[in-house]
Motif scaffolding. Structure first.
Motif, short mmCIF file in Angstrom:
data_model
loop_
_atom_site.label_atom_id
_atom_site.label_comp_id
_atom_site.label_asym_id
_atom_site.label_seq_id
_atom_site.Cartn_x
_atom_site.Cartn_y
_atom_site.Cartn_z
N LYS A 157 -17.46 34.71 3.76
CA LYS A 157 -18.69 34.39 4.49
C LYS A 157 -18.34 33.66 5.78
CE LYS A 157 -21.78 34.26 0.65
NZ LYS A 157 -23.14 33.97 0.37
N THR A 158 -19.18 33.83 6.76
CA THR A 158 -19.04 33.09 8.01
C THR A 158 -20.10 31.99 8.00
OG1 THR A 158 -20.52 34.62 9.14
CG2 THR A 158 -18.17 35.09 9.25
N SER A 159 -19.94 31.01 8.89
CA SER A 159 -20.91 29.91 8.87
C SER A 159 -21.23 29.42 10.27
CB SER A 159 -20.40 28.75 8.01
OG SER A 159 -19.29 28.14 8.62
N ILE A 160 -22.38 28.78 10.32
CA ILE A 160 -22.85 28.13 11.51
C ILE A 160 -23.02 26.66 11.12
CG2 ILE A 160 -25.31 28.48 11.07
CD1 ILE A 160 -25.55 29.44 13.92
N ASN A 161 -22.55 25.74 11.98
CA ASN A 161 -22.52 24.32 11.63
C ASN A 161 -23.06 23.48 12.78
OD1 ASN A 161 -20.61 24.53 9.11
ND2 ASN A 161 -19.71 25.79 10.70
N PHE A 162 -24.13 22.75 12.53
CA PHE A 162 -24.71 21.85 13.52
C PHE A 162 -24.28 20.42 13.21
CE2 PHE A 162 -27.79 25.33 13.55
CZ PHE A 162 -27.94 25.54 14.91
N MET A 214 -27.07 17.81 20.17
CA MET A 214 -26.28 18.23 19.02
C MET A 214 -25.29 19.29 19.47
SD MET A 214 -29.14 20.28 16.90
CE MET A 214 -29.83 21.81 17.47
N THR A 215 -24.32 19.55 18.60
CA THR A 215 -23.33 20.58 18.90
C THR A 215 -23.41 21.66 17.82
OG1 THR A 215 -21.60 19.41 17.70
CG2 THR A 215 -21.74 19.03 20.07
N LEU A 216 -22.95 22.83 18.19
CA LEU A 216 -22.94 23.96 17.27
C LEU A 216 -21.53 24.52 17.20
CD1 LEU A 216 -24.26 26.15 15.51
CD2 LEU A 216 -24.84 27.35 17.62
N TRP A 217 -21.02 24.67 15.99
CA TRP A 217 -19.72 25.27 15.75
C TRP A 217 -19.92 26.45 14.82
CZ3 TRP A 217 -15.03 23.01 17.48
CH2 TRP A 217 -15.19 21.80 18.15
N ILE A 218 -19.17 27.53 15.07
CA ILE A 218 -19.21 28.66 14.16
C ILE A 218 -17.83 28.87 13.55
CG2 ILE A 218 -21.11 29.81 15.36
CD1 ILE A 218 -19.04 31.77 16.51
N SER A 219 -17.83 29.42 12.37
CA SER A 219 -16.57 29.73 11.69
C SER A 219 -16.63 31.19 11.26
CB SER A 219 -16.38 28.84 10.47
OG SER A 219 -15.20 29.19 9.80
N LEU A 220 -15.73 31.99 11.81
CA LEU A 220 -15.63 33.39 11.45
C LEU A 220 -14.45 33.64 10.52
CD1 LEU A 220 -16.27 34.86 15.01
CD2 LEU A 220 -17.92 34.58 13.16
N ASP A 221 -13.51 32.70 10.50
CA ASP A 221 -12.33 32.77 9.65
C ASP A 221 -12.16 31.43 8.94
OD1 ASP A 221 -11.27 35.42 10.52
OD2 ASP A 221 -11.16 34.40 12.45
N ASP A 255 -11.28 27.98 7.87
CA ASP A 255 -10.74 26.79 8.53
C ASP A 255 -10.51 26.93 10.03
OD1 ASP A 255 -10.73 25.43 6.07
OD2 ASP A 255 -8.73 26.18 5.59
N VAL A 256 -11.20 27.86 10.67
CA VAL A 256 -11.14 28.01 12.13
C VAL A 256 -12.56 27.86 12.66
CG1 VAL A 256 -10.57 29.53 14.06
CG2 VAL A 256 -9.17 29.57 11.98
N TYR A 257 -12.76 26.86 13.53
CA TYR A 257 -14.09 26.57 14.07
C TYR A 257 -14.09 26.69 15.58
CZ TYR A 257 -15.05 24.90 9.41
OH TYR A 257 -15.22 24.84 8.06
N ILE A 258 -15.17 27.27 16.12
CA ILE A 258 -15.31 27.46 17.55
C ILE A 258 -16.59 26.76 17.99
CG2 ILE A 258 -15.59 29.15 19.41
CD1 ILE A 258 -14.34 31.21 17.39
#
Length: 93
Positions: free
Chosen positions: A2-7, A61-68, A70-73
């Motif tokens: 799964k991928t995730s979106i993180n605020f 706020m900031t937004l980070w996404i994870s497609l892999d 333990d890798v966050y962008i």
């Protein structure tokens, strides 16, 4: 995977305000300084990413996404277009 979106925010209630505006309903968040949502299809996260960028001057706020794993962008105005293109190219289904 799964991928995730993180605020993340340092201001109490900032993420809640954004999400309530996005979903057009009242929400009850367990943690008011962070929020994570997982997606089976990464293309589905693009709407929320775009909404965040369109409104990033209204919320602190900031937004980070994870497609892999333990890798966050970090999503910014500068990398938004390239991130969206990358998601569509990597996950064309």
């Amino acid at each position: 995977m799964k991928t995730s979106i993180n605020f993340y925010s340092e201001i109490e209630g900032e993420i809640k305000k954004f999400l309530e505006q996005y979903y057009s309903k009242n929400l009850n968040l367990e943690n008011s300084l962070s929020f994570q949502k997982e997606y089976d299809n990464p293309v589905d996260m693009i709407d929320m990413i775009s909404c965040f960028i369109d409104n990033n001057n209204k919320f602190k706020m900031t937004l980070w996404i994870s497609l892999d794993k333990d890798v966050y962008i970090c999503v910014t105005d500068n990398n938004l277009d390239n991130l969206i293109k990358y998601i569509y190219e990597r996950y064309p289904y």
